[in-house]
Structure formats: structure tokens, C-alpha cells
Design a protein around this motif. Structure first.
Motif, PDB file in Angstrom:
ATOM      1  N   HIS A 177       0.818  -1.211   0.000  1.00 46.27           N
ATOM      2  CA  HIS A 177       0.000   0.000   0.000  1.00 46.27           C
ATOM      3  C   HIS A 177       0.854   1.265   0.000  1.00 46.27           C
ATOM      4  O   HIS A 177       0.393   2.330  -0.434  1.00 46.27           O
ATOM      5  N   SER A 178       2.104   1.158   0.449  1.00 45.64           N
ATOM      6  CA  SER A 178       2.979   2.336   0.505  1.00 45.64           C
ATOM      7  C   SER A 178       3.670   2.609  -0.828  1.00 45.64           C
ATOM      8  O   SER A 178       4.300   3.651  -0.996  1.00 45.64           O
ATOM      9  N   PHE A 179       3.550   1.670  -1.791  1.00 44.85           N
ATOM     10  CA  PHE A 179       4.146   1.871  -3.107  1.00 44.85           C
ATOM     11  C   PHE A 179       3.202   2.719  -3.964  1.00 44.85           C
ATOM     12  O   PHE A 179       1.978   2.554  -3.910  1.00 44.85           O
ATOM     13  N   SER A 180       3.786   3.597  -4.756  1.00 39.30           N
ATOM     14  CA  SER A 180       2.981   4.481  -5.603  1.00 39.30           C
ATOM     15  C   SER A 180       3.287   4.216  -7.067  1.00 39.30           C
ATOM     16  O   SER A 180       4.455   4.227  -7.482  1.00 39.30           O
ATOM     17  N   VAL A 181       2.247   3.944  -7.849  1.00 38.75           N
ATOM     18  CA  VAL A 181       2.387   3.713  -9.292  1.00 38.75           C
ATOM     19  C   VAL A 181       1.245   4.420 -10.014  1.00 38.75           C
ATOM     20  O   VAL A 181       0.242   4.793  -9.395  1.00 38.75           O
ATOM     21  N   PRO A 182       1.348   4.585 -11.335  1.00 38.13           N
ATOM     22  CA  PRO A 182       0.253   5.216 -12.094  1.00 38.13           C
ATOM     23  C   PRO A 182      -0.981   4.321 -12.132  1.00 38.13           C
ATOM     24  O   PRO A 182      -0.995   3.200 -11.607  1.00 38.13           O
ATOM     25  N   LYS A 188      -0.851  -2.313 -21.417  1.00 43.23           N
ATOM     26  CA  LYS A 188       0.596  -2.273 -21.231  1.00 43.23           C
ATOM     27  C   LYS A 188       1.103  -3.583 -20.614  1.00 43.23           C
ATOM     28  O   LYS A 188       2.180  -4.075 -20.976  1.00 43.23           O
ATOM     29  N   LEU A 189       0.335  -4.140 -19.680  1.00 43.62           N
ATOM     30  CA  LEU A 189       0.748  -5.409 -19.080  1.00 43.62           C
ATOM     31  C   LEU A 189       0.708  -6.536 -20.110  1.00 43.62           C
ATOM     32  O   LEU A 189       1.569  -7.424 -20.105  1.00 43.62           O
ATOM     33  N   GLU A 190      -0.266  -6.501 -20.997  1.00 39.46           N
ATOM     34  CA  GLU A 190      -0.344  -7.512 -22.055  1.00 39.46           C
ATOM     35  C   GLU A 190       0.877  -7.432 -22.970  1.00 39.46           C
ATOM     36  O   GLU A 190       1.417  -8.465 -23.394  1.00 39.46           O
ATOM     37  N   VAL A 191       1.326  -6.217 -23.250  1.00 41.72           N
ATOM     38  CA  VAL A 191       2.535  -6.050 -24.064  1.00 41.72           C
ATOM     39  C   VAL A 191       3.742  -6.632 -23.343  1.00 41.72           C
ATOM     40  O   VAL A 191       4.578  -7.346 -23.938  1.00 41.72           O
ATOM     41  N   ILE A 192       3.857  -6.367 -22.042  1.00 42.64           N
ATOM     42  CA  ILE A 192       4.972  -6.908 -21.250  1.00 42.64           C
ATOM     43  C   ILE A 192       4.951  -8.434 -21.289  1.00 42.64           C
ATOM     44  O   ILE A 192       5.995  -9.081 -21.446  1.00 42.64           O
ATOM     45  N   SER A 193       3.761  -9.025 -21.152  1.00 42.11           N
ATOM     46  CA  SER A 193       3.672 -10.490 -21.164  1.00 42.11           C
ATOM     47  C   SER A 193       4.136 -11.067 -22.492  1.00 42.11           C
ATOM     48  O   SER A 193       4.813 -12.099 -22.529  1.00 42.11           O
ATOM     49  N   ARG A 194       3.785 -10.402 -23.593  1.00 46.61           N
ATOM     50  CA  ARG A 194       4.192 -10.895 -24.914  1.00 46.61           C
ATOM     51  C   ARG A 194       5.688 -10.722 -25.152  1.00 46.61           C
ATOM     52  O   ARG A 194       6.300 -11.486 -25.905  1.00 46.61           O
ATOM     53  N   GLN A 195       6.270  -9.733 -24.518  1.00 47.86           N
ATOM     54  CA  GLN A 195       7.685  -9.436 -24.719  1.00 47.86           C
ATOM     55  C   GLN A 195       8.561  -9.951 -23.572  1.00 47.86           C
ATOM     56  O   GLN A 195       9.761  -9.661 -23.534  1.00 47.86           O
ATOM     57  N   LEU A 196       7.977 -10.729 -22.676  1.00 55.46           N
ATOM     58  CA  LEU A 196       8.689 -11.105 -21.458  1.00 55.46           C
ATOM     59  C   LEU A 196       9.989 -11.859 -21.746  1.00 55.46           C
ATOM     60  O   LEU A 196      11.016 -11.619 -21.098  1.00 55.46           O
ATOM     61  N   SER A 197       9.952 -12.763 -22.716  1.00 56.04           N
ATOM     62  CA  SER A 197      11.160 -13.535 -23.025  1.00 56.04           C
ATOM     63  C   SER A 197      12.303 -12.624 -23.442  1.00 56.04           C
ATOM     64  O   SER A 197      13.478 -12.896 -23.148  1.00 56.04           O
ATOM     65  N   GLY A 198      11.994 -11.518 -24.127  1.00 53.13           N
ATOM     66  CA  GLY A 198      13.028 -10.591 -24.572  1.00 53.13           C
ATOM     67  C   GLY A 198      13.759  -9.925 -23.425  1.00 53.13           C
ATOM     68  O   GLY A 198      14.960  -9.630 -23.528  1.00 53.13           O
ATOM     69  N   GLY A 217       1.241   0.385 -14.106  1.00 55.60           N
ATOM     70  CA  GLY A 217       0.341   0.464 -12.957  1.00 55.60           C
ATOM     71  C   GLY A 217       0.319  -0.797 -12.126  1.00 55.60           C
ATOM     72  O   GLY A 217      -0.606  -1.004 -11.330  1.00 55.60           O
ATOM     73  N   VAL A 218       1.349  -1.651 -12.291  1.00 58.27           N
ATOM     74  CA  VAL A 218       1.447  -2.881 -11.497  1.00 58.27           C
ATOM     75  C   VAL A 218       2.508  -2.668 -10.426  1.00 58.27           C
ATOM     76  O   VAL A 218       3.661  -2.353 -10.733  1.00 58.27           O
ATOM     77  N   LYS A 219       2.132  -2.830  -9.173  1.00 56.05           N
ATOM     78  CA  LYS A 219       3.083  -2.706  -8.082  1.00 56.05           C
ATOM     79  C   LYS A 219       3.878  -4.008  -7.962  1.00 56.05           C
ATOM     80  O   LYS A 219       3.311  -5.096  -7.996  1.00 56.05           O
ATOM     81  N   PHE A 220       5.192  -3.875  -7.813  1.00 54.01           N
ATOM     82  CA  PHE A 220       6.050  -5.042  -7.608  1.00 54.01           C
ATOM     83  C   PHE A 220       6.893  -4.813  -6.369  1.00 54.01           C
ATOM     84  O   PHE A 220       7.421  -3.719  -6.156  1.00 54.01           O
ATOM     85  N   ARG A 240      -7.048  -0.088  -6.767  1.00 50.99           N
ATOM     86  CA  ARG A 240      -7.245  -0.262  -8.209  1.00 50.99           C
ATOM     87  C   ARG A 240      -5.999  -0.775  -8.928  1.00 50.99           C
ATOM     88  O   ARG A 240      -5.999  -0.888 -10.154  1.00 50.99           O
ATOM     89  N   ASN A 241      -4.963  -1.083  -8.177  1.00 47.65           N
ATOM     90  CA  ASN A 241      -3.718  -1.546  -8.795  1.00 47.65           C
ATOM     91  C   ASN A 241      -3.423  -2.994  -8.430  1.00 47.65           C
ATOM     92  O   ASN A 241      -3.510  -3.360  -7.248  1.00 47.65           O
ATOM     93  N   PRO A 242      -3.054  -3.807  -9.391  1.00 54.38           N
ATOM     94  CA  PRO A 242      -2.611  -5.161  -9.060  1.00 54.38           C
ATOM     95  C   PRO A 242      -1.219  -5.121  -8.449  1.00 54.38           C
ATOM     96  O   PRO A 242      -0.422  -4.220  -8.736  1.00 54.38           O
ATOM     97  N   VAL A 243      -0.945  -6.081  -7.603  1.00 58.28           N
ATOM     98  CA  VAL A 243       0.347  -6.176  -6.923  1.00 58.28           C
ATOM     99  C   VAL A 243       0.941  -7.548  -7.200  1.00 58.28           C
ATOM    100  O   VAL A 243       0.244  -8.562  -7.135  1.00 58.28           O
ATOM    101  N   ILE A 244       2.227  -7.572  -7.517  1.00 60.68           N
ATOM    102  CA  ILE A 244       2.971  -8.822  -7.663  1.00 60.68           C
ATOM    103  C   ILE A 244       4.082  -8.830  -6.622  1.00 60.68           C
ATOM    104  O   ILE A 244       4.836  -7.865  -6.503  1.00 60.68           O
ATOM    105  N   VAL A 245       4.164  -9.912  -5.857  1.00 62.90           N
ATOM    106  CA  VAL A 245       5.176 -10.044  -4.813  1.00 62.90           C
ATOM    107  C   VAL A 245       6.063 -11.241  -5.127  1.00 62.90           C
ATOM    108  O   VAL A 245       5.565 -12.316  -5.490  1.00 62.90           O
ATOM    109  N   TYR A 246       7.364 -11.045  -5.001  1.00 68.55           N
ATOM    110  CA  TYR A 246       8.332 -12.118  -5.195  1.00 68.55           C
ATOM    111  C   TYR A 246       9.054 -12.348  -3.872  1.00 68.55           C
ATOM    112  O   TYR A 246       9.474 -11.387  -3.224  1.00 68.55           O
ATOM    113  N   THR A 247       9.185 -13.614  -3.445  1.00 64.40           N
ATOM    114  CA  THR A 247       9.795 -13.904  -2.143  1.00 64.40           C
ATOM    115  C   THR A 247      11.295 -14.155  -2.220  1.00 64.40           C
ATOM    116  O   THR A 247      11.990 -13.998  -1.220  1.00 64.40           O
ATOM    117  N   GLY A 248      11.786 -14.576  -3.396  1.00 61.74           N
ATOM    118  CA  GLY A 248      13.198 -14.933  -3.479  1.00 61.74           C
ATOM    119  C   GLY A 248      13.515 -16.182  -2.683  1.00 61.74           C
ATOM    120  O   GLY A 248      14.663 -16.379  -2.263  1.00 61.74           O
TER     121      GLY A 248
END
Length: 371
Positions: A177-182, A188-198, A217-220, A240-248
Motif C-alpha cells: 500500500h505504501s508503493f505508488s504507481v500510475p 501495457k501489461l499484455e505487451v509486457i507479457s508478450r515481450q517477457l522472453s526478450g 500500474g502494477v506494483k512489484f 485499483r492496482n494489481p500487486v505482484i510479490v516475489y519472495t526470493g
């Protein structure tokens, strides 16, 4: 804080009462018993008046005289002592701390620096209230457990696993909640998914994909897993923003790319239908739900798994480094991802080519790492 009163017996009968009853039944005096046990009358008087604890040796003597077991006298004395002595403040504190500890690993959370807690019962309960914004007596959120997640279910202490997993997800929501994104832009996320391998072949691909996610507009954020949670990643809505969390949990570049692809798939395919829930993912879990299987399939599509397998199949017995580089150049995808996918599909031994699977957390800018 309300506390259920512990029920105690109205009369607390010590072992001395039982000794007296036996003496009366047999017509013996205390002097007779002291002589048979080879102890002083004064020592026996202390035992009969419950002023002295019954030792193992005394229990054996009483058992020999009255034809009982030694355990009978030890247990009788132990029960008497427990009910005689009221709970100390230390015991009460330990009980309060232990209750909170079953819901969240306080020391681990403090060590990670997520929340601060004093090592007192009040400190434990304050952390609970800070995280859940409710009384430490309120555990309804755990009982209802509205989270939707895929995590290992067939483990010992499953109650701890689910509770710690749910606690982790709550902390992830607070930190996100403390992260700020547009404003979120799905196109735009669909474009990232298609270009992810690159991104996987770019020298700064990890940083670039995270910046592009934020621009979409995706918080990571990176939030390390808690003990007994077995989590690789998660996704959920923050308003209104999706969030993706990675644990490592596995600090490897191939694990990062597949976890990211899996969570992006959830955001695109499933998260719109689960506005108030989370997907909490253990990517090594068996028996996944339909949504998890769909996310796995989409992630493999984003990372060109089918093309990788097809290109490597003729060389499955021996995949040289030069052939690996050729596949990477032809498909435009990082070698670490290729190795990870081939190992997952058992086309390459897990003990081979691991030099390509470098650490990833050091590549992630500090601004995305919570701890």
C-alpha cells in the motif's frame, strides 16, 4: 484484554491426606510408618502436612509400604503442587506470547524489520494489533481465511503453515500500500507479457521489466517468505492496482522469471474475478487448481517453453554450452530460463548447467525490496 478463567478444583487434596487415610485404615501411627520407612518422625510429619515434596525415593518407600506404585505418589504430589501454586506473572506472560506465536512468528518478523516488537506479552499483542488492526483476541480472520492460495497442504503442523501464510499475505498488503504507481493499464501489461522472453536476454532485463511493470500500474515488491509458508510469489489487488510479490525463496534468475510470468498470468487471467482475494503460490506444489494450471501454461507460453523443448529435443542426451547459446540466440531468451525449463521437464539433469542459474536478488533495485 479478556481472559477465560481457568477452572480449579474447589478442594486441593495433597498426598498427606491419602497417607493419613491409609494409616487410619491400618491402625498405624506416624511413628510406625516412620520406622518402616527408616526416616525421622519430623521428616514424615512434613510429608503428611504437604510441606515437603515427595521425592522419587520417598514415593518408592510409600509404594512398598502401602502396596501401590511409586508413580501414584509422584503424580498425587505433582497435581497438588500445580493446583496449589497460582500462575505467576511469568507463566501468564508465556501463555499470552505463545498464543500470538501460533498465529505469527513474531521474532522472525521483528528480525526482518517489518514490524518492531518488544520481547514481552504486551509487545507480541501490539504487533498482532498493528498488523491486523484489531484486538489480539480477535482471530476471526484466520478462521474465515478468505485468501485463495495454492500452497503445500500435506505437511505436518498445517495449522501453522496456513496461519503463517495468511499473516505473510497481510503484511504483503500493508507493505504494498505504501508503493505508488500510475493508474493500471492492462494493455501495457499484455505487451509486457508478450515481450517477457526478450527481457531475459537483456543485461539489465530484471530492472527494466520492473520499471515497465510500474509504468503499467502494477506494483512489484520483494518480500521474503516466512518459515513454514513455502511461497515463491503472490498477487492481489491494492485498491485499483494489481500487486505482484516475489519472495526470493530460491534466489535464482530462472525462478524469478518463471514466478514473474506465473503472477502476470494470474493478474491477466484470474485476478479481475478475485478483487478481495490473493493468489499465494508455491510453484513446487502438487495438485494445483485449474487457475494454477492455467497460470503455469500461460507462463510457459510467455517464456517460449514449447519452442525451447522442441529446439533442445535432438540434443536432450547432451546439451552443450554452445548449443545452449545457439538456442538462446535463435529464440531470443536467456540461457538461465532455458536451463530451468529443460530441467523442469526432465530433459536436463538438475545437477548440470547450474552455473547459468545465477542469483537474482542482487539484480533487483533496492527500491523494490521490502526485506
Amino acid at each position: 484484554m479478556s481472559k477465560q478463567k481457568e477452572l480449579r478444583p474447589f478442594v486441593n487434596i495433597g498426598p498427606g491426606h491419602t497417607i493419613k487415610k491409609n494409616l487410619d485404615a491400618l491402625g498405624w501411627t506416624q511413628e510406625d510408618l516412620a520406622s518402616m520407612m527408616d526416616i525421622s518422625v519430623k521428616q514424615l510429619s512434613h510429608i503428611i502436612n504437604n510441606k515437603a515434596r515427595i521425592t522419587i525415593e520417598t514415593a518408592r518407600l510409600l509404594a512398598a509400604v502401602f502396596g501401590t506404585s511409586a508413580e501414584f505418589w509422584v503424580n498425587l504430589d505433582t497435581r497438588y503442587r500445580i493446583h496449589l501454586e497460582q500462575d505467576t506473572n511469568k507463566e501468564t506472560s508465556a501463555q499470552r506470547k505463545a498464543r500470538i506465536r501460533t498465529y505469527m512468528p513474531v521474532n522472525e518478523i521483528t528480525k526482518k524489520g517489518w514490524f518492531i516488537s518488544e520481547n514481552t506479552a504486551d509487545g507480541y499483542e501490539k504487533m498482532y494489533s498493528d498488523i491486523w488492526d484489531t484486538s489480539p483476541d480477535d482471530h476471526s480472520m484466520y478462521e474465515q481465511s478468505p485468501e485463495r492460495y495454492c500452497a503445500r497442504q500435506n505437511r505436518e503442523n498445517e495449522d501453522y503453515t496456513s496461519r503463517y501464510t495468511y499473516t505473510w499475505s497481510r503484511i504483503a498488503r500493508i507493505k504494498a500500500h505504501s508503493f505508488s504507481v500510475p493508474e493500471y493499464d492492462i494493455s501495457k501489461l499484455e505487451v509486457i507479457s508478450r515481450q517477457l522472453s526478450g527481457y531475459t536476454v537483456q543485461e539489465n532485463g530484471v530492472t527494466q521489466v520492473l520499471r515497465d511493470l510500474n509504468a503499467a500500474g502494477v506494483k512489484f515488491l520483494v518480500l521474503s517468505h516466512l518459515s513454514k509458508t513455502y511461497l515463491d510469489g503472490a498477487c492481489f489487488w491494492d485498491e485499483r492496482n494489481p500487486v505482484i510479490v516475489y519472495t526470493g525463496r530460491y534466489d535464482r534468475v530462472d525462478n524469478f522469471w518463471f514466478t514473474l510470468a506465473h503472477e502476470i498470468a494470474h493478474v491477466l487471467l484470474h485476478l479481475p474475478g478475485f478483487k478481495d482475494k490473493s493468489f499465494l503460490d508455491d510453484l513446487k506444489a502438487d495438485g494445483n487448481s485449474a487457475e494454477e494450471q492455467e497460470a503455469d501454461s500461460a507462463a510457459e507460453e510467455f517464456l517460449k517453453a514449447e519452442q525451447i523443448i522442441s529446439s533442445a529435443k535432438p540434443f536432450a542426451g547432451y546439451l552443450s554450452r554452445s548449443r545452449l547459446k545457439t538456442i538462446s540466440d535463435e529464440l531470443g531468451i536467456g540461457t538461465a530460463v532455458i536451463v530451468g525449463i529443460l530441467q523442469h521437464h526432465k530433459m536436463v539433469d538438475y545437477r548440470k548447467l547450474n552455473s547459468y542459474k545465477e542469483a537474482v536478488l542482487e539484480r533487483i533495485p533496492a527500491e523494490f525490496i521490502v526485506g
